[in-house]
Design an enzyme around this catalytic site. Structure first.
Site, PDB file in Angstrom:
ATOM      1  N   ASP A  30      45.108  37.399  45.208  1.00  0.00           N
ATOM      2  CA  ASP A  30      45.532  38.688  44.753  1.00  0.00           C
ATOM      3  C   ASP A  30      46.667  39.329  45.497  1.00  0.00           C
ATOM      4  OD1 ASP A  30      45.761  41.497  43.630  1.00  0.00           O
ATOM      5  OD2 ASP A  30      43.751  40.820  42.418  1.00  0.00           O
ATOM      6  N   ILE A  31      47.816  39.972  44.903  1.00  0.00           N
ATOM      7  CA  ILE A  31      48.735  40.325  45.645  1.00  0.00           C
ATOM      8  C   ILE A  31      48.439  41.772  46.155  1.00  0.00           C
ATOM      9  CG2 ILE A  31      50.010  41.744  43.771  1.00  0.00           C
ATOM     10  CD1 ILE A  31      52.591  40.171  44.693  1.00  0.00           C
ATOM     11  N   ASN A  85      36.866  41.834  35.027  1.00  0.00           N
ATOM     12  CA  ASN A  85      37.240  43.054  34.017  1.00  0.00           C
ATOM     13  C   ASN A  85      37.582  42.674  32.795  1.00  0.00           C
ATOM     14  OD1 ASN A  85      36.752  44.847  36.501  1.00  0.00           O
ATOM     15  ND2 ASN A  85      39.137  44.466  36.864  1.00  0.00           N
ATOM     16  N   GLN A  92      40.629  46.372  33.153  1.00  0.00           N
ATOM     17  CA  GLN A  92      41.479  45.396  33.244  1.00  0.00           C
ATOM     18  C   GLN A  92      43.022  45.954  33.153  1.00  0.00           C
ATOM     19  OE1 GLN A  92      40.564  42.451  29.937  1.00  0.00           O
ATOM     20  NE2 GLN A  92      42.225  41.166  30.687  1.00  0.00           N
ATOM     21  N   HIS A  98      40.879  36.701  33.614  1.00  0.00           N
ATOM     22  CA  HIS A  98      40.629  35.999  35.277  1.00  0.00           C
ATOM     23  C   HIS A  98      39.377  36.701  35.726  1.00  0.00           C
ATOM     24  CE1 HIS A  98      42.767  40.190  35.057  1.00  0.00           C
ATOM     25  NE2 HIS A  98      42.258  40.235  36.084  1.00  0.00           N
ATOM     26  N   HIS A 100      37.746  37.607  39.449  1.00  0.00           N
ATOM     27  CA  HIS A 100      38.060  38.061  40.980  1.00  0.00           C
ATOM     28  C   HIS A 100      36.965  37.559  41.967  1.00  0.00           C
ATOM     29  CE1 HIS A 100      41.002  41.366  40.004  1.00  0.00           C
ATOM     30  NE2 HIS A 100      40.315  41.472  38.715  1.00  0.00           N
TER      31      HIS A 100
HETATM   32  P1  5GP Z   1      42.536  43.387  36.862  1.00  0.00           P
HETATM   33  O1  5GP Z   1      42.445  44.873  37.043  1.00  0.00           O
HETATM   34  O2  5GP Z   1      43.342  43.060  35.616  1.00  0.00           O
HETATM   35  O3  5GP Z   1      41.318  42.795  36.704  1.00  0.00           O
HETATM   36  O4  5GP Z   1      43.319  42.651  37.988  1.00  0.00           O
HETATM   37  C1  5GP Z   1      44.514  42.136  38.051  1.00  0.00           C
HETATM   38  C2  5GP Z   1      44.781  41.905  39.144  1.00  0.00           C
HETATM   39  O5  5GP Z   1      46.091  41.030  39.361  1.00  0.00           O
HETATM   40  C3  5GP Z   1      44.812  42.884  40.440  1.00  0.00           C
HETATM   41  O6  5GP Z   1      44.112  42.972  41.287  1.00  0.00           O
HETATM   42  C4  5GP Z   1      46.466  42.883  40.930  1.00  0.00           C
HETATM   43  O7  5GP Z   1      46.404  43.170  42.291  1.00  0.00           O
HETATM   44  C5  5GP Z   1      46.684  41.245  40.581  1.00  0.00           C
HETATM   45  N1  5GP Z   1      48.129  40.878  40.243  1.00  0.00           N
HETATM   46  C6  5GP Z   1      48.727  41.681  39.489  1.00  0.00           C
HETATM   47  N2  5GP Z   1      49.984  41.193  39.553  1.00  0.00           N
HETATM   48  C7  5GP Z   1      50.294  40.181  40.299  1.00  0.00           C
HETATM   49  C8  5GP Z   1      50.995  39.184  40.626  1.00  0.00           C
HETATM   50  O8  5GP Z   1      52.295  39.189  40.189  1.00  0.00           O
HETATM   51  N3  5GP Z   1      50.639  38.221  41.645  1.00  0.00           N
HETATM   52  C9  5GP Z   1      49.357  38.144  42.111  1.00  0.00           C
HETATM   53  N4  5GP Z   1      49.167  37.427  43.132  1.00  0.00           N
HETATM   54  N5  5GP Z   1      48.428  39.095  41.765  1.00  0.00           N
HETATM   55  C10 5GP Z   1      48.827  40.101  40.730  1.00  0.00           C
END
Ligand code: 5GP
Ligand code: ZN
Length: 135
Positions: A30-31, A85, A92, A98, A100
């Site tokens: 995760d970035i 999420n 989300q 996805h 985590h």
């Molecule tokens: P969500 O809140 O949708 O469950 O989590 C999405 C996750 O994706 C976030 O923790 C965010 O940091 C990660 N993320 C979003 N864009 C990118 C990206 O371009 N590269 C990577 N490696 N992670 C990403």
């Protein structure tokens, strides 16, 4: 239709720090990690959320998540939280299913805890009945 960011990572159009890949699933860091080593486990077939995933992809994703969790634990001696999420209401942000896997350390500052509510009267049975109707 425009590809989402995770589809672009899967297709190699956006770089990512990959830790695992097979024919159905990819995993990368995760970035913006909750803790360093935070991995995302992503089915290659685009779906919005768990409800849209077929059982085969879901099984492959969970199977890969276990591999990643084991690797985190062996490399950092860490526990882990597995979080998925589903929906904006649940936080989300990226609309591609996805999971985590977040490594947890003895004294890290991450809090994934909620305050506890109480059911009143018959409410608990009413909630269970509402859920059971749709299973
Ligand atoms: P969500 O809140 O949708 O469950 O989590 C999405 C996750 O994706 C976030 O923790 C965010 O940091 C990660 N993320 C979003 N864009 C990118 C990206 O371009 N590269 C990577 N490696 N992670 C990403
Ligand atoms: Zn996608």
């Amino acid at each position: 239709m425009e590809e989402c960011v995770f589809c672009r990572i899967i297709n190699g159009k956006v770089p990512a720090e990959k830790v695992y890949e097979d024919d159905k699933v990819i995993s990368f860091l995760d970035i913006m990690p909750a803790n360093k080593g935070h991995c995302l486990v992503v089915p290659k077939k685009h779906t919005q959320n768990m409800m849209e995933m077929d059982d085969e992809d879901l099984a492959a994703t969970i199977h890969a998540a276990k591999k990643i969790a084991k690797a985190l634990s062996l490399s950092f001696g860490a526990g882990f939280n597995m979080v998925m999420n589903n929906g904006k209401e649940a936080g989300q942000v990226v609309g591609h299913s996805h999971v985590h896997i977040i490594p947890r350390f003895q004294k890290d500052r991450l809090r994934i805890k909620w305050s506890h509510l109480k059911y009143e009267g018959n409410e608990m049975k009413e909630y269970a009945d509402k859920i059971k109707k749709f299973i």
